[in-house]
Scaffold this active site. Sequence first.
Site, PDB file in Angstrom:
ATOM      1  CE  LYS A   1      -4.289  -1.746   2.010  1.00 12.26           C
ATOM      2  NZ  LYS A   1      -5.242  -1.663   3.132  1.00 12.26           N
TER       3      LYS A   1
ATOM      4  CG  HIS B   1      -2.485  -3.958  -1.541  1.00 10.47           C
ATOM      5  ND1 HIS B   1      -3.829  -4.110  -1.760  1.00 10.47           N
ATOM      6  CD2 HIS B   1      -2.211  -4.693  -0.415  1.00 10.47           C
ATOM      7  CE1 HIS B   1      -4.339  -4.889  -0.826  1.00 10.47           C
ATOM      8  NE2 HIS B   1      -3.387  -5.256   0.002  1.00 10.47           N
TER       9      HIS B   1
ATOM     10  CG  HIS C   1      -6.423  -9.133  -0.299  1.00 16.08           C
ATOM     11  ND1 HIS C   1      -7.517  -8.864   0.503  1.00 16.08           N
ATOM     12  CD2 HIS C   1      -5.566  -8.102  -0.104  1.00 16.08           C
ATOM     13  CE1 HIS C   1      -7.323  -7.724   1.139  1.00 16.08           C
ATOM     14  NE2 HIS C   1      -6.144  -7.234   0.790  1.00 16.08           N
TER      15      HIS C   1
ATOM     16  CG  ASP D   1      -6.307  -8.233   6.051  1.00 18.86           C
ATOM     17  OD1 ASP D   1      -6.090  -7.164   6.660  1.00 18.86           O
ATOM     18  OD2 ASP D   1      -6.569  -8.277   4.834  1.00 18.86           O
TER      19      ASP D   1
END
Length: 341
Positions: free
Chosen positions: A208, A233, A258, A286
Amino acid sequence: MENWILVVDDDTANLRMATRILGEEKMRVSCLKSGEDAIKFLQGNRPDLILLDIHMPGMDGFETIAAIKGNKDISDIPVIFLTADDDDTTETKGLQAGAMDFIKKPFVPDVLLLRVRHTIELVRLQADLSREVAIKTQEVIAQSEKLQRMVNQTVKALSDAIDAKDAYTNGHSTRVAEYSKEIAKRAGLSETRQNDIYIMGLLHDVGKIGISDTIINKPSKLTEEEYTVIKSHPIMGEKILKNITEFPELLIGARWHHERYDGRGYPDGIVGEDIPMEARIIAIADSYDAMSSKRSYRDNLPQETIRLEVEKGKGTQFDPKFAEIMIAMIDEDVDYVMRER
């Protein structure tokens, strides 16, 4: 320093000769006539060296040295066998039993002194070396611990810098790291693996740094183009961390946190246990922190809502095993401490 020699021999003439030869060199000499007496003597005394006859009535030399080596309090006292035997078998058996040397009888004064001095000096050098190694080892450990603290402080400073870009996720990286380490601990991973996952968690959002503050802090819904930028990111994070060659696994959390267990995540769309375990752990930590933290458009979600979302995501968004661990952590957190304050 006076050296103390214990001579064990059933022959009085041999004891007298050994006492005279060693005494002339200012050595302290104690004499005993049996293995049994030697073992009793060693219960409260610690000579520097034992000269031990092999052939004695009662306990012979081999039985006596076995008793000495079997007692951890005296097993390190060096032993030299005294023998009139002249065959390789006796010598081999003696060395296997733990003797450091042999001295033939009848004694040759110069040979006796030379072998006694040599053995005592060798043992002393070994002790000095062991102490030096212990000191150096402690120095290395201290230096290593200092280096590890510096690394941890640097990583923490970097994670704080990452979080500072987002006005709504203060402390996010630290909390993700802490939750990830706790999940790893409950999953039975070693302390080393737990610490590695903690560092990966601190840096999972490092990519990020390359995303515009305007996009990260946008209060309204992101456009499709802006969301595409945000989704880049993980790849940026991998590029940043792949240069840390001493810790190549560090990029795992950044690249794949992710990904989804059902394969519908990004950037690679990998499925199930093909996703690295560390990334599967960080992914649920997360997501949990995202739900338990304030956003520009909402407050922290209620604990029951988060639990339902984690339950619903088992096997689809999250690894079922780690989702169950997170649910257990939620159930134990009766005061809802695990959240952004």
